[in-house]
Design a protein around this motif. Structure first.
Motif, PDB file in Angstrom:
ATOM      1  N   GLY A 159     -25.533  15.345 -48.197  1.00 28.18           N
ATOM      2  CA  GLY A 159     -24.366  15.878 -47.489  1.00 28.18           C
ATOM      3  C   GLY A 159     -24.283  17.388 -47.502  1.00 28.18           C
ATOM      4  N   THR A 160     -23.067  17.882 -47.717  1.00 24.60           N
ATOM      5  CA  THR A 160     -22.822  19.328 -47.632  1.00 24.60           C
ATOM      6  C   THR A 160     -23.550  20.099 -48.722  1.00 24.60           C
ATOM      7  OG1 THR A 160     -20.803  19.042 -48.919  1.00 24.60           O
ATOM      8  CG2 THR A 160     -20.577  19.077 -46.538  1.00 24.60           C
ATOM      9  N   GLU A 161     -23.703  19.494 -49.894  1.00 24.84           N
ATOM     10  CA  GLU A 161     -24.407  20.177 -50.977  1.00 24.84           C
ATOM     11  C   GLU A 161     -25.856  20.435 -50.575  1.00 24.84           C
ATOM     12  OE1 GLU A 161     -24.879  19.802 -55.821  1.00 24.84           O
ATOM     13  OE2 GLU A 161     -24.385  18.015 -54.668  1.00 24.84           O
ATOM     14  N   GLN A 162     -26.514  19.434 -49.981  1.00 30.53           N
ATOM     15  CA  GLN A 162     -27.898  19.599 -49.529  1.00 30.53           C
ATOM     16  C   GLN A 162     -27.961  20.593 -48.370  1.00 30.53           C
ATOM     17  OE1 GLN A 162     -30.755  18.499 -50.922  1.00 30.53           O
ATOM     18  NE2 GLN A 162     -31.743  19.794 -49.421  1.00 30.53           N
ATOM     19  N   ALA A 163     -26.989  20.507 -47.456  1.00 34.59           N
ATOM     20  CA  ALA A 163     -26.965  21.436 -46.324  1.00 34.59           C
ATOM     21  C   ALA A 163     -26.840  22.874 -46.817  1.00 34.59           C
ATOM     22  CB  ALA A 163     -25.821  21.093 -45.382  1.00 34.59           C
ATOM     23  N   GLY A 164     -25.984  23.068 -47.828  1.00 35.09           N
ATOM     24  CA  GLY A 164     -25.830  24.403 -48.407  1.00 35.09           C
ATOM     25  C   GLY A 164     -27.123  24.901 -49.023  1.00 35.09           C
ATOM     26  N   ASN A 165     -27.832  24.014 -49.725  1.00 39.53           N
ATOM     27  CA  ASN A 165     -29.121  24.385 -50.318  1.00 39.53           C
ATOM     28  C   ASN A 165     -30.143  24.733 -49.236  1.00 39.53           C
ATOM     29  OD1 ASN A 165     -28.165  24.022 -52.893  1.00 39.53           O
ATOM     30  ND2 ASN A 165     -29.102  22.015 -53.177  1.00 39.53           N
ATOM     31  N   ASP A 166     -30.132  23.966 -48.144  1.00 43.50           N
ATOM     32  CA  ASP A 166     -31.068  24.228 -47.045  1.00 43.50           C
ATOM     33  C   ASP A 166     -30.803  25.595 -46.420  1.00 43.50           C
ATOM     34  OD1 ASP A 166     -32.167  21.754 -47.506  1.00 43.50           O
ATOM     35  OD2 ASP A 166     -31.188  20.770 -45.807  1.00 43.50           O
ATOM     36  N   VAL A 167     -29.517  25.917 -46.233  1.00 41.71           N
ATOM     37  CA  VAL A 167     -29.154  27.210 -45.647  1.00 41.71           C
ATOM     38  C   VAL A 167     -29.570  28.342 -46.586  1.00 41.71           C
ATOM     39  CG1 VAL A 167     -27.215  28.697 -44.976  1.00 41.71           C
ATOM     40  CG2 VAL A 167     -27.300  26.330 -44.187  1.00 41.71           C
ATOM     41  N   ARG A 168     -29.294  28.191 -47.876  1.00 49.58           N
ATOM     42  CA  ARG A 168     -29.675  29.217 -48.847  1.00 49.58           C
ATOM     43  C   ARG A 168     -31.200  29.428 -48.856  1.00 49.58           C
ATOM     44  NH1 ARG A 168     -25.105  27.371 -51.305  1.00 49.58           N
ATOM     45  NH2 ARG A 168     -26.061  25.579 -52.322  1.00 49.58           N
ATOM     46  N   GLN A 209     -17.559  24.902 -43.857  1.00 43.85           N
ATOM     47  CA  GLN A 209     -18.096  26.259 -43.879  1.00 43.85           C
ATOM     48  C   GLN A 209     -19.152  26.377 -44.965  1.00 43.85           C
ATOM     49  OE1 GLN A 209     -18.774  28.834 -42.193  1.00 43.85           O
ATOM     50  NE2 GLN A 209     -16.864  29.984 -42.155  1.00 43.85           N
ATOM     51  N   LEU A 210     -20.306  26.886 -44.581  1.00 46.84           N
ATOM     52  CA  LEU A 210     -21.378  27.137 -45.542  1.00 46.84           C
ATOM     53  C   LEU A 210     -21.471  28.637 -45.779  1.00 46.84           C
ATOM     54  CD1 LEU A 210     -24.046  24.739 -44.040  1.00 46.84           C
ATOM     55  CD2 LEU A 210     -22.660  24.320 -46.053  1.00 46.84           C
ATOM     56  N   GLY A 211     -21.990  29.007 -46.905  1.00 50.39           N
ATOM     57  CA  GLY A 211     -22.133  30.426 -47.211  1.00 50.39           C
ATOM     58  C   GLY A 211     -20.884  30.972 -47.866  1.00 50.39           C
ATOM     59  N   SER A 212     -20.657  32.284 -47.667  1.00 50.71           N
ATOM     60  CA  SER A 212     -19.541  32.955 -48.343  1.00 50.71           C
ATOM     61  C   SER A 212     -18.192  32.545 -47.767  1.00 50.71           C
ATOM     62  CB  SER A 212     -19.702  34.475 -48.226  1.00 50.71           C
ATOM     63  OG  SER A 212     -19.577  34.869 -46.864  1.00 50.71           O
ATOM     64  N   GLY A 213     -18.165  32.081 -46.527  1.00 49.77           N
ATOM     65  CA  GLY A 213     -16.904  31.691 -45.900  1.00 49.77           C
ATOM     66  C   GLY A 213     -16.214  32.852 -45.213  1.00 49.77           C
ATOM     67  N   LYS A 214     -16.701  34.081 -45.407  1.00 52.16           N
ATOM     68  CA  LYS A 214     -16.095  35.259 -44.777  1.00 52.16           C
ATOM     69  C   LYS A 214     -16.716  35.454 -43.399  1.00 52.16           C
ATOM     70  CE  LYS A 214     -15.407  40.213 -45.380  1.00 52.16           C
ATOM     71  NZ  LYS A 214     -16.105  40.648 -44.169  1.00 52.16           N
ATOM     72  N   GLU A 215     -15.871  35.350 -42.386  1.00 55.79           N
ATOM     73  CA  GLU A 215     -16.353  35.523 -41.012  1.00 55.79           C
ATOM     74  C   GLU A 215     -16.618  36.997 -40.741  1.00 55.79           C
ATOM     75  OE1 GLU A 215     -16.939  33.772 -38.066  1.00 55.79           O
ATOM     76  OE2 GLU A 215     -17.012  31.997 -39.316  1.00 55.79           O
ATOM     77  N   PRO A 216     -17.758  37.329 -40.128  1.00 61.20           N
ATOM     78  CA  PRO A 216     -17.993  38.734 -39.774  1.00 61.20           C
ATOM     79  C   PRO A 216     -17.095  39.146 -38.613  1.00 61.20           C
ATOM     80  CG  PRO A 216     -19.775  37.358 -38.935  1.00 61.20           C
ATOM     81  CD  PRO A 216     -18.871  36.468 -39.743  1.00 61.20           C
ATOM     82  N   THR A 217     -16.823  40.430 -38.512  1.00 57.10           N
ATOM     83  CA  THR A 217     -16.071  40.936 -37.362  1.00 57.10           C
ATOM     84  C   THR A 217     -17.011  40.983 -36.161  1.00 57.10           C
ATOM     85  OG1 THR A 217     -16.670  43.230 -37.784  1.00 57.10           O
ATOM     86  CG2 THR A 217     -14.677  42.395 -38.895  1.00 57.10           C
ATOM     87  N   PHE A 218     -16.448  41.216 -34.978  1.00 56.97           N
ATOM     88  CA  PHE A 218     -17.257  41.307 -33.768  1.00 56.97           C
ATOM     89  C   PHE A 218     -18.293  42.418 -33.903  1.00 56.97           C
ATOM     90  CE2 PHE A 218     -17.880  43.133 -29.448  1.00 56.97           C
ATOM     91  CZ  PHE A 218     -18.525  42.043 -28.876  1.00 56.97           C
TER      92      PHE A 218
END
Length: 199
Positions: free
Chosen positions: A33-42, A123-132
């Motif tokens: 699930g999300t834990e594996q998805a997070g590892n894949d993204v990292r 949300q994966l990663g830091s969760g902080k959305e970048p600005t435009f």
């Protein structure tokens, strides 16, 4: 080897089974699930140093090259050639990146926030959305980071490797079809000279 009596054979088999079960219990649990998805993204976003890529291309490295050299040239990849290839790849990626206006960016951001709030998006990663502005600067920052720090993220390295293979394959296919076309053309026969006709 002496044959064990039945009771001793059962005891040995049982001990082997118990040892196998203990070994399996000690193995790391597979994430889902999300834990594996997070590892894949990292993993995809983890950096690979240029020095490691160049070292993997040396004939005595004992490993497959992380980025094979261009076919037809020296198979060993040099640091300047690698930097140039990475720069070209990241510039091409930036050029092909979908363009958005600031209004479209803001609309997409609001949609994402609404899906997260409803629990329909994780949300994966830091969760902080970048600005435009940060989003627009990301391609140039990736190029600067790669060239200044001599590294490339794994996902970009995989993309570069695939595109290099695809171009080579297409070039080979084109050369093969040209060869077939030339083979099918009727050969021009030179007219016989006067001397040849007399013989």
């Amino acid at each position: 080897m002496a044959t064990l009596p039945p009771i001793a054979a059962v005891k040995v088999a049982h001990e082997l089974l118990m040892a196998a079960e203990r070994y399996i219990e000690k193995l790391p649990k597979k994430k889902t699930g999300t834990e594996q998805a997070g590892n894949d993204v990292r993993l995809a976003l983890s950096p690979v140093q240029f020095a490691d890529i160049v070292a993997s291309n040396k004939k005595d490295s004992g490993q497959l090259p992380l980025l094979p050299g261009v076919y037809g040239k020296s198979s060993e990849l040099t640091l300047p050639a690698l930097k140039a290839a990475v720069k070209r790849h990241l510039e091409e990626k930036a050029k092909n990146c979908p363009q958005m206006t600031e209004a479209e960016w803001n609309f997409e951001t609001e949609q994402t926030k609404a899906l997260e709030k409803a629990g329909r998006l994780i949300q994966l990663g830091s969760g902080k959305e970048p600005t435009f502005q940060e989003w627009q600067n990301q391609p140039q920052e990736a190029i600067a980071d790669a060239l200044q720090n001599n590294r490339i993220i794994l996902q970009d390295l995989c993309d570069l490797r695939f595109l290099r293979f695809k171009r080579f394959w297409e070039k080979q296919r084109h050369a093969g079809s040209q060869h077939e076309a030339n083979a099918k053309k009727p050969r021009k026969v030179k007219p016989l000279t006067k001397v040849a006709r007399q013989q």
